[in-house]
Design a protein around this motif. Sequence first.
Motif, PDB file in Angstrom:
ATOM      1  N   THR A  88     -12.901  10.107  -6.085  1.00  0.00           N
ATOM      2  CA  THR A  88     -14.213  10.129  -5.433  1.00  0.00           C
ATOM      3  C   THR A  88     -14.164   9.482  -4.052  1.00  0.00           C
ATOM      4  OG1 THR A  88     -14.822   8.089  -6.566  1.00  0.00           O
ATOM      5  CG2 THR A  88     -15.514  10.166  -7.587  1.00  0.00           C
ATOM      6  N   SER A  89     -13.189   8.617  -3.815  1.00  0.00           N
ATOM      7  CA  SER A  89     -13.057   7.981  -2.507  1.00  0.00           C
ATOM      8  C   SER A  89     -12.263   8.824  -1.517  1.00  0.00           C
ATOM      9  CB  SER A  89     -12.394   6.607  -2.659  1.00  0.00           C
ATOM     10  OG  SER A  89     -11.074   6.767  -3.152  1.00  0.00           O
ATOM     11  N   GLY A  90     -11.804  10.013  -1.961  1.00  0.00           N
ATOM     12  CA  GLY A  90     -11.077  10.902  -1.063  1.00  0.00           C
ATOM     13  C   GLY A  90      -9.577  10.771  -1.144  1.00  0.00           C
ATOM     14  N   GLY A  91      -9.081   9.841  -1.945  1.00  0.00           N
ATOM     15  CA  GLY A  91      -7.645   9.689  -2.115  1.00  0.00           C
ATOM     16  C   GLY A  91      -7.126  10.593  -3.227  1.00  0.00           C
ATOM     17  N   TRP A  92      -5.950  10.292  -3.708  1.00  0.00           N
ATOM     18  CA  TRP A  92      -5.318  11.081  -4.770  1.00  0.00           C
ATOM     19  C   TRP A  92      -4.863  10.161  -5.895  1.00  0.00           C
ATOM     20  CZ3 TRP A  92      -5.617  16.238  -4.586  1.00  0.00           C
ATOM     21  CH2 TRP A  92      -5.932  16.814  -3.354  1.00  0.00           C
ATOM     22  N   GLU A  93      -4.962  10.656  -7.125  1.00  0.00           N
ATOM     23  CA  GLU A  93      -4.549   9.893  -8.301  1.00  0.00           C
ATOM     24  C   GLU A  93      -3.613  10.742  -9.154  1.00  0.00           C
ATOM     25  OE1 GLU A  93      -6.676   8.630 -12.351  1.00  0.00           O
ATOM     26  OE2 GLU A  93      -7.562   7.725 -10.551  1.00  0.00           O
TER      27      GLU A  93
END
Length: 104
Positions: A88-93
Amino acid sequence: MIRALVAGVALLTLSACGAVLGPSQTDLDAAVHDFYARGETANAPDLSAAHIADYEGCQPRGGVFTCPVVYATEQGNVPIMIWVVRTTSGGWEVRNLRLNERRR
């Protein structure tokens, strides 16, 4: 017909820029390091000291991106398949990673 052709060209252009194909190599590497930092690596190969040797992009699969990557390790190059999602913060998991070996 012309609109379909223009839309296809636009999609290919975006794909080439990485907009459709998921994380950049730097983003993927950061997500893998976060994955190991979270300690969710019980069944994952140890890539904590490895670096990406070959990366061409990811493919979208229903909200999850699959990323075939080759890591350079002390034992040599190791093919890995990585599943990532956008946060949701625009990063990747990283959701999972495993050896990417052909089935016999």
